[in-house]
Design a protein around this motif. Structure first.
Motif, PDB file in Angstrom:
ATOM      1  N   ASN A   1       5.229  -7.635  -8.160  1.00 39.38           N
ATOM      2  CA  ASN A   1       4.397  -6.746  -8.982  1.00 39.38           C
ATOM      3  C   ASN A   1       3.041  -7.345  -9.313  1.00 39.38           C
ATOM      4  O   ASN A   1       2.312  -6.824 -10.134  1.00 39.38           O
ATOM      5  N   THR A   2       2.696  -8.500  -8.682  1.00 39.33           N
ATOM      6  CA  THR A   2       1.382  -9.090  -8.904  1.00 39.33           C
ATOM      7  C   THR A   2       0.662  -9.230  -7.573  1.00 39.33           C
ATOM      8  O   THR A   2       1.286  -9.280  -6.516  1.00 39.33           O
ATOM      9  N   VAL A   3      -0.630  -9.279  -7.610  1.00 36.34           N
ATOM     10  CA  VAL A   3      -1.431  -9.538  -6.416  1.00 36.34           C
ATOM     11  C   VAL A   3      -2.378 -10.682  -6.715  1.00 36.34           C
ATOM     12  O   VAL A   3      -2.805 -10.870  -7.845  1.00 36.34           O
ATOM     13  N   THR A   4      -2.664 -11.468  -5.689  1.00 39.18           N
ATOM     14  CA  THR A   4      -3.544 -12.611  -5.816  1.00 39.18           C
ATOM     15  C   THR A   4      -4.595 -12.530  -4.727  1.00 39.18           C
ATOM     16  O   THR A   4      -4.292 -12.152  -3.600  1.00 39.18           O
ATOM     17  N   ARG A   5      -5.809 -12.909  -5.037  1.00 34.23           N
ATOM     18  CA  ARG A   5      -6.916 -12.824  -4.083  1.00 34.23           C
ATOM     19  C   ARG A   5      -6.662 -13.722  -2.870  1.00 34.23           C
ATOM     20  O   ARG A   5      -6.212 -14.837  -2.996  1.00 34.23           O
ATOM     21  N   ILE A   6      -6.970 -13.197  -1.690  1.00 30.97           N
ATOM     22  CA  ILE A   6      -6.904 -13.964  -0.458  1.00 30.97           C
ATOM     23  C   ILE A   6      -8.138 -14.852  -0.429  1.00 30.97           C
ATOM     24  O   ILE A   6      -9.249 -14.385  -0.637  1.00 30.97           O
ATOM     25  N   SER A   7      -7.964 -16.131  -0.140  1.00 37.22           N
ATOM     26  CA  SER A   7      -9.132 -17.010  -0.104  1.00 37.22           C
ATOM     27  C   SER A   7      -9.984 -16.684   1.114  1.00 37.22           C
ATOM     28  O   SER A   7      -9.493 -16.224   2.128  1.00 37.22           O
ATOM     29  N   LYS A   8     -11.274 -16.938   1.014  1.00 37.71           N
ATOM     30  CA  LYS A   8     -12.191 -16.685   2.110  1.00 37.71           C
ATOM     31  C   LYS A   8     -11.824 -17.544   3.314  1.00 37.71           C
ATOM     32  O   LYS A   8     -11.979 -17.142   4.440  1.00 37.71           O
ATOM     33  N   LYS A   9     -11.314 -18.739   3.070  1.00 33.79           N
ATOM     34  CA  LYS A   9     -10.929 -19.630   4.158  1.00 33.79           C
ATOM     35  C   LYS A   9      -9.836 -19.004   5.010  1.00 33.79           C
ATOM     36  O   LYS A   9      -9.864 -19.058   6.222  1.00 33.79           O
TER      37      LYS A   9
ATOM     38  N   LEU B   1      -6.170   1.591  -7.902  1.00 35.04           N
ATOM     39  CA  LEU B   1      -6.386   0.151  -7.874  1.00 35.04           C
ATOM     40  C   LEU B   1      -5.442  -0.506  -6.875  1.00 35.04           C
ATOM     41  O   LEU B   1      -5.842  -1.394  -6.127  1.00 35.04           O
ATOM     42  N   LYS B   2      -4.199  -0.057  -6.839  1.00 38.31           N
ATOM     43  CA  LYS B   2      -3.244  -0.585  -5.847  1.00 38.31           C
ATOM     44  C   LYS B   2      -3.737  -0.321  -4.434  1.00 38.31           C
ATOM     45  O   LYS B   2      -3.665  -1.182  -3.571  1.00 38.31           O
ATOM     46  N   LYS B   3      -4.251   0.867  -4.201  1.00 44.12           N
ATOM     47  CA  LYS B   3      -4.762   1.222  -2.876  1.00 44.12           C
ATOM     48  C   LYS B   3      -5.906   0.296  -2.488  1.00 44.12           C
ATOM     49  O   LYS B   3      -5.946  -0.213  -1.374  1.00 44.12           O
ATOM     50  N   TYR B   4      -6.835   0.066  -3.402  1.00 48.63           N
ATOM     51  CA  TYR B   4      -7.959  -0.832  -3.147  1.00 48.63           C
ATOM     52  C   TYR B   4      -7.453  -2.231  -2.812  1.00 48.63           C
ATOM     53  O   TYR B   4      -7.887  -2.854  -1.852  1.00 48.63           O
ATOM     54  N   TYR B   5      -6.529  -2.732  -3.599  1.00 53.04           N
ATOM     55  CA  TYR B   5      -6.062  -4.094  -3.406  1.00 53.04           C
ATOM     56  C   TYR B   5      -5.124  -4.267  -2.221  1.00 53.04           C
ATOM     57  O   TYR B   5      -5.018  -5.358  -1.685  1.00 53.04           O
ATOM     58  N   ASN B   6      -4.475  -3.237  -1.782  1.00 50.86           N
ATOM     59  CA  ASN B   6      -3.669  -3.346  -0.569  1.00 50.86           C
ATOM     60  C   ASN B   6      -4.543  -3.655   0.638  1.00 50.86           C
ATOM     61  O   ASN B   6      -4.088  -4.241   1.604  1.00 50.86           O
ATOM     62  N   GLU B   7      -5.801  -3.272   0.572  1.00 51.87           N
ATOM     63  CA  GLU B   7      -6.742  -3.546   1.651  1.00 51.87           C
ATOM     64  C   GLU B   7      -7.363  -4.931   1.538  1.00 51.87           C
ATOM     65  O   GLU B   7      -7.853  -5.467   2.518  1.00 51.87           O
ATOM     66  N   HIS B   8      -7.349  -5.548   0.356  1.00 51.28           N
ATOM     67  CA  HIS B   8      -8.086  -6.784   0.130  1.00 51.28           C
ATOM     68  C   HIS B   8      -7.265  -7.967  -0.363  1.00 51.28           C
ATOM     69  O   HIS B   8      -7.778  -9.081  -0.361  1.00 51.28           O
ATOM     70  N   LEU B   9      -6.055  -7.749  -0.800  1.00 52.00           N
ATOM     71  CA  LEU B   9      -5.289  -8.829  -1.412  1.00 52.00           C
ATOM     72  C   LEU B   9      -3.875  -8.957  -0.855  1.00 52.00           C
ATOM     73  O   LEU B   9      -3.349  -8.047  -0.240  1.00 52.00           O
ATOM     74  N   ILE B  10      -3.274 -10.088  -1.128  1.00 55.46           N
ATOM     75  CA  ILE B  10      -1.880 -10.319  -0.785  1.00 55.46           C
ATOM     76  C   ILE B  10      -1.028  -9.835  -1.955  1.00 55.46           C
ATOM     77  O   ILE B  10      -1.297 -10.163  -3.107  1.00 55.46           O
ATOM     78  N   SER B  11      -0.002  -9.069  -1.675  1.00 63.31           N
ATOM     79  CA  SER B  11       0.869  -8.566  -2.722  1.00 63.31           C
ATOM     80  C   SER B  11       2.097  -9.470  -2.843  1.00 63.31           C
ATOM     81  O   SER B  11       2.722  -9.812  -1.856  1.00 63.31           O
TER      82      SER B  11
ATOM     83  N   ARG C   1     -13.480   0.899 -12.475  1.00 61.73           N
ATOM     84  CA  ARG C   1     -13.141   1.332 -13.839  1.00 61.73           C
ATOM     85  C   ARG C   1     -11.630   1.335 -13.954  1.00 61.73           C
ATOM     86  O   ARG C   1     -10.936   2.241 -13.500  1.00 61.73           O
ATOM     87  N   CYS C   2     -11.100   0.303 -14.573  1.00 62.68           N
ATOM     88  CA  CYS C   2      -9.650   0.123 -14.665  1.00 62.68           C
ATOM     89  C   CYS C   2      -9.061   0.761 -15.922  1.00 62.68           C
ATOM     90  O   CYS C   2      -7.837   0.874 -16.041  1.00 62.68           O
ATOM     91  N   HIS C   3      -9.916   1.164 -16.837  1.00 67.20           N
ATOM     92  CA  HIS C   3      -9.477   1.685 -18.131  1.00 67.20           C
ATOM     93  C   HIS C   3     -10.662   2.430 -18.735  1.00 67.20           C
ATOM     94  O   HIS C   3     -11.801   2.174 -18.358  1.00 67.20           O
ATOM     95  N   ARG C   4     -10.427   3.312 -19.661  1.00 65.49           N
ATOM     96  CA  ARG C   4     -11.545   4.075 -20.245  1.00 65.49           C
ATOM     97  C   ARG C   4     -12.564   3.182 -20.941  1.00 65.49           C
ATOM     98  O   ARG C   4     -13.723   3.559 -21.116  1.00 65.49           O
ATOM     99  N   SER C   5     -12.168   1.962 -21.297  1.00 62.02           N
ATOM    100  CA  SER C   5     -13.069   1.044 -21.995  1.00 62.02           C
ATOM    101  C   SER C   5     -13.511  -0.160 -21.166  1.00 62.02           C
ATOM    102  O   SER C   5     -14.197  -1.038 -21.683  1.00 62.02           O
ATOM    103  N   TYR C   6     -13.100  -0.213 -19.900  1.00 56.21           N
ATOM    104  CA  TYR C   6     -13.389  -1.398 -19.091  1.00 56.21           C
ATOM    105  C   TYR C   6     -13.828  -1.040 -17.674  1.00 56.21           C
ATOM    106  O   TYR C   6     -13.223  -0.191 -17.023  1.00 56.21           O
ATOM    107  N   ILE C   7     -14.857  -1.741 -17.207  1.00 57.45           N
ATOM    108  CA  ILE C   7     -15.249  -1.759 -15.801  1.00 57.45           C
ATOM    109  C   ILE C   7     -15.220  -3.230 -15.400  1.00 57.45           C
ATOM    110  O   ILE C   7     -15.800  -4.070 -16.099  1.00 57.45           O
ATOM    111  N   VAL C   8     -14.543  -3.554 -14.308  1.00 57.75           N
ATOM    112  CA  VAL C   8     -14.438  -4.945 -13.878  1.00 57.75           C
ATOM    113  C   VAL C   8     -15.110  -5.151 -12.526  1.00 57.75           C
ATOM    114  O   VAL C   8     -15.147  -4.247 -11.695  1.00 57.75           O
ATOM    115  N   ASN C   9     -15.637  -6.351 -12.331  1.00 55.55           N
ATOM    116  CA  ASN C   9     -16.168  -6.750 -11.043  1.00 55.55           C
ATOM    117  C   ASN C   9     -14.985  -7.282 -10.244  1.00 55.55           C
ATOM    118  O   ASN C   9     -14.409  -8.313 -10.594  1.00 55.55           O
ATOM    119  N   THR C  10     -14.615  -6.595  -9.176  1.00 53.69           N
ATOM    120  CA  THR C  10     -13.423  -6.975  -8.414  1.00 53.69           C
ATOM    121  C   THR C  10     -13.570  -8.330  -7.739  1.00 53.69           C
ATOM    122  O   THR C  10     -12.567  -8.959  -7.410  1.00 53.69           O
TER     123      THR C  10
END
Length: 93
Positions: free
Chosen positions: A81-89, A68-78, A28-37
């Motif tokens: 001020n932007t983060v991008t998904r790490i590829s599965k490869k 959200l930053k905490k979640y993405y520090n575990e899963h993404l490359i920073s 839940r990134c906002h009161r009006s939005y839930i996103v699939n990470t």
């Protein structure tokens, strides 16, 4: 049948009732939005915007930014001020 990655679900009701039924991949990134990470392409914490794989743009509330930053520090490359998904490869090497 629509591709699940390109699907946007809209409804009337309370997001809290939906949120409690979802697993850890949904945020839940906002009161009006839930996103699939799994479908987030990029996150810009400076602009407080989530860019989805399907081209949708979702706002991030100031309150949700820290967790959200905490979640993405575990899963993404920073990158600044932007983060991008790490590829599965990259994860498997």
């Amino acid at each position: 049948m629509k591709d699940a990655k390109k699907q946007v679900v809209e409804f009337t009701g309370h997001l809290k009732s939906v949120e409690v039924q979802l697993d850890y991949r949904f945020y839940r990134c906002h009161r009006s939005y839930i996103v699939n990470t799994d479908n987030i392409k990029e996150v810009n914490f400076q602009k407080l915007i989530i860019y989805m794989e399907n081209g949708e743009i979702c706002p991030i509330s100031v309150r949700a930014k820290t967790s959200l930053k905490k979640y993405y520090n575990e899963h993404l490359i920073s990158i600044g001020n932007t983060v991008t998904r790490i590829s599965k490869k990259c994860n498997n090497e």
